[in-house]
Design a protein around this motif. Structure first.
Motif, mmCIF file in Angstrom:
data_model
loop_
_atom_site.group_PDB
_atom_site.id
_atom_site.type_symbol
_atom_site.label_atom_id
_atom_site.label_comp_id
_atom_site.label_asym_id
_atom_site.label_seq_id
_atom_site.Cartn_x
_atom_site.Cartn_y
_atom_site.Cartn_z
ATOM 1 N N LEU A 1 -7.690 -9.640 -8.500
ATOM 2 C CA LEU A 1 -6.623 -10.467 -7.937
ATOM 3 C C LEU A 1 -5.582 -10.749 -9.003
ATOM 4 O O LEU A 1 -5.822 -10.537 -10.196
ATOM 5 C CB LEU A 1 -7.182 -11.761 -7.354
ATOM 6 C CG LEU A 1 -7.983 -12.688 -8.283
ATOM 7 C CD1 LEU A 1 -7.070 -13.614 -9.061
ATOM 8 C CD2 LEU A 1 -8.958 -13.510 -7.461
ATOM 9 N N ASP B 1 -11.939 -11.540 5.461
ATOM 10 C CA ASP B 1 -10.479 -11.628 5.514
ATOM 11 C C ASP B 1 -9.812 -11.120 4.245
ATOM 12 O O ASP B 1 -8.617 -11.315 4.037
ATOM 13 C CB ASP B 1 -10.036 -13.071 5.788
ATOM 14 C CG ASP B 1 -10.645 -14.062 4.805
ATOM 15 O OD1 ASP B 1 -11.345 -13.620 3.870
ATOM 16 O OD2 ASP B 1 -10.428 -15.270 4.974
ATOM 17 N N ASN C 1 -10.365 -11.973 1.063
ATOM 18 C CA ASN C 1 -10.318 -12.863 -0.089
ATOM 19 C C ASN C 1 -11.479 -12.601 -1.042
ATOM 20 O O ASN C 1 -12.448 -11.926 -0.694
ATOM 21 C CB ASN C 1 -10.354 -14.325 0.368
ATOM 22 C CG ASN C 1 -9.063 -14.735 1.054
ATOM 23 O OD1 ASN C 1 -8.091 -13.999 1.055
ATOM 24 N ND2 ASN C 1 -9.059 -15.907 1.652
ATOM 25 N N GLY D 1 -6.104 -21.071 -3.578
ATOM 26 C CA GLY D 1 -7.487 -20.937 -3.159
ATOM 27 C C GLY D 1 -8.096 -22.258 -2.732
ATOM 28 O O GLY D 1 -7.435 -23.295 -2.668
ATOM 29 N N ASN E 1 -13.013 -19.790 -3.336
ATOM 30 C CA ASN E 1 -12.413 -18.792 -2.455
ATOM 31 C C ASN E 1 -10.965 -18.589 -2.898
ATOM 32 O O ASN E 1 -10.167 -19.530 -2.885
ATOM 33 C CB ASN E 1 -12.470 -19.256 -0.997
ATOM 34 C CG ASN E 1 -12.053 -18.168 -0.035
ATOM 35 O OD1 ASN E 1 -10.881 -17.842 0.075
ATOM 36 N ND2 ASN E 1 -13.030 -17.628 0.688
ATOM 37 N N PRO F 1 -7.436 -15.982 -2.699
ATOM 38 C CA PRO F 1 -6.762 -14.815 -2.088
ATOM 39 C C PRO F 1 -6.429 -13.783 -3.164
ATOM 40 O O PRO F 1 -6.220 -14.130 -4.323
ATOM 41 C CB PRO F 1 -5.488 -15.420 -1.471
ATOM 42 C CG PRO F 1 -5.235 -16.651 -2.287
ATOM 43 C CD PRO F 1 -6.571 -17.161 -2.709
ATOM 44 N N GLN F 2 -6.361 -12.526 -2.778
ATOM 45 C CA GLN F 2 -6.108 -11.471 -3.758
ATOM 46 C C GLN F 2 -4.674 -11.533 -4.306
ATOM 47 O O GLN F 2 -4.424 -11.143 -5.428
ATOM 48 C CB GLN F 2 -6.349 -10.102 -3.132
ATOM 49 C CG GLN F 2 -7.823 -9.839 -2.832
ATOM 50 C CD GLN F 2 -8.079 -8.386 -2.489
ATOM 51 O OE1 GLN F 2 -7.613 -7.489 -3.176
ATOM 52 N NE2 GLN F 2 -8.817 -8.146 -1.420
ATOM 53 N N SER F 3 -3.723 -12.018 -3.492
ATOM 54 C CA SER F 3 -2.329 -12.069 -3.944
ATOM 55 C C SER F 3 -1.763 -13.450 -3.660
ATOM 56 O O SER F 3 -1.012 -13.643 -2.706
ATOM 57 C CB SER F 3 -1.485 -11.012 -3.225
ATOM 58 O OG SER F 3 -1.992 -9.715 -3.515
ATOM 59 N N PRO F 4 -2.146 -14.464 -4.449
ATOM 60 C CA PRO F 4 -1.645 -15.804 -4.207
ATOM 61 C C PRO F 4 -0.157 -15.895 -4.515
ATOM 62 O O PRO F 4 0.366 -15.127 -5.302
ATOM 63 C CB PRO F 4 -2.455 -16.668 -5.163
ATOM 64 C CG PRO F 4 -2.851 -15.721 -6.269
ATOM 65 C CD PRO F 4 -3.016 -14.384 -5.630
#
Length: 421
Positions: A312, A349, A351, A399, A416, A418-421
């Motif tokens: 990420l 999803d 993440n 996250g 948790n 996200p891959q691309s915050p």
């Protein structure tokens, strides 16, 4: 609604009776008799009409009134020729309107025109009746020639009304309950959101205070600490007898104070830190390696199970600090040994999810609710900043962090991201 339904059904029944009566009046030429009303004139016309009335369904009494308010004909011959005062329903019917009343025979028996009605109804003295005053008009439909009063015991109609009323009340009760539950859910959700926002606002204010304090403390303390540590290192190099243990102890304590200051500095970091592609699996291994000395001393069995861990984009140093804080908290929860399990995997999803679970003593609900608050700690030498700063770092990366625990059953903390915050 119930009154509306009942009145409409009873009026519809009266209108149906009116249509039958008008059909009979037209067929038997009853209007000729009603218009002239001469003694013995066309009595057969009246008899032909009255012969049909008792055959109506559920009828137990019928009275025919002239415009002079006297009874022309009745199924009870004793009432013929009588005139009843204060008959409000009859007065309205003489104006051309249909009037419908309902009640129980035993209660209504006090009215003069109801004489003998209870015995005509049979043994069920508390049956419900319908009393309808139906005007009979001339051929032009303007003048009222007479009014026929019909008493009926329509049990099937009342059963249909009762069934409809039950449905109305059930629907109203169900709608009320549904509305109450919906409004309660909305209010509860709003209350929960407001409480969470208030707690986060308080936490943000505390962390802002930490940032202001950290900026001052860092310059005031770190430089003297660096000088003290350098002196200790020089002393070690000179290898003076009996000083090695003392110097090592000084260095450990300095490193400890330095770590606390770094925690304070993290709280003051803004949101403009450098973002890069981060290999979280490598970061977790690095964090575990840094804690290896402590886990070995406390005899903690460490298990790391990465499964298709995605990379990420984020601030590597800050993410490492957040993971280290959570791992340190887990290690400190097992002072006499235990098992530390770390997992990392991709969610459905897309993440990244990191699960850190310890076999420590866990915590109760009241403590679990406050565990992410700044300065909240149960450790004698703790600062209460580790998990609070971890939460802030994770949320800064868009996250979420949540805790699952129960007293005596260990603790799970799930990160948790996200891959691309």
């Amino acid at each position: 609604m119930t009154n509306f339904l009942k009145d409409k059904l009873l009026m519809q029944d009266a209108i149906l009776s009116r249509d039958f009566i008008e059909g009979i009046v037209a067929t038997e030429n009853t209007r000729t008799y009603l218009q002239r009303r001469e003694p013995n004139h066309s009595q057969a016309l009246l008899d032909a009409f009255t012969a049909h009335v008792p055959t109506f369904p559920d009828v137990v009494r019928a009275n025919l009134y002239g415009v002079d308010r006297s009874v022309i004909w009745s199924s009870n011959p004793k009432l013929v020729g009588m005139r009843f005062a204060d008959n409000h329903e009859l007065e309205i019917a003489l104006t051309g309107q249909i009037v419908v009343e309902t009640g129980e025979i035993a209660i209504a028996s006090g009215k003069p025109e109801h004489i003998g009605l209870a015995s005509a109804a049979g043994p069920h003295s508390r049956q419900r009746f319908v009393e309808a005053y139906i005007p009979i008009r001339d051929e032009s439909g303007k003048a009222v020639l007479a009014v026929i009063e019909i008493y009926k015991l329509p049990n099937a109609l009342f059963e249909a009304i009762d069934s409809g009323l039950r449905l109305v009340w059930l629907a109203a009760a169900g709608g009320g309950i549904l509305l109450y539950v919906t409004l309660f859910g909305i209010v509860w959700k709003a209350h929960t959101m407001m409480r969470e926002q208030r707690e986060r606002l308080i936490a943000a204010e505390r962390l802002a205070a930490i940032g202001e304090m950290a900026a001052t403390v860092a310059h005031a303390i770190r430089n003297p600490l660096a000088s003290i540590r350098s002196t200790a290192e020089i002393g070690l190099e000179e290898d003076r007898a009996g000083t090695e243990a003392s110097f090592n102890k000084i260095m450990r304590q300095i490193d400890r104070v330095d770590a606390w200051i770094r925690e304070l500095l993290i709280g003051s970091i803004g949101s403009d830190e450098v973002r890069e592609v981060v290999d979280i699996e490598a970061v977790i291994r690095e964090c575990l390696d840094n804690l290896k000395a402590e886990t070995d001393v406390q005899k903690i069995e460490v298990s790391f199970e990465p499964r298709q861990t995605p990379r990420l984009r984020g601030a590597r140093v800050q993410l490492a600090r957040a993971i280290t804080n959570v791992l340190t908290n887990a290690v400190q929860a097992m002072p006499t040994g235990g098992r530390l399990v770390v997992e990392s995997h991709a969610t459905r999803d897309g993440n990244l999810e990191i699960v850190i679970e310890d076999s420590g003593h866990g915590m109760g609900p009241s403590l679990a609710r406050r565990v992410f608050e700044p300065f909240m700690t149960t450790k004698p030498n703790g600062t209460g900043l580790g998990l609070a700063l971890a939460r802030r770092i994770i949320e800064r990366h868009a996250g979420r962090i949540r805790l699952e625990t129960s007293e005596g059953c260990g603790t799970r903390i799930i990160l948790n991201l996200p891959q691309s915050p």
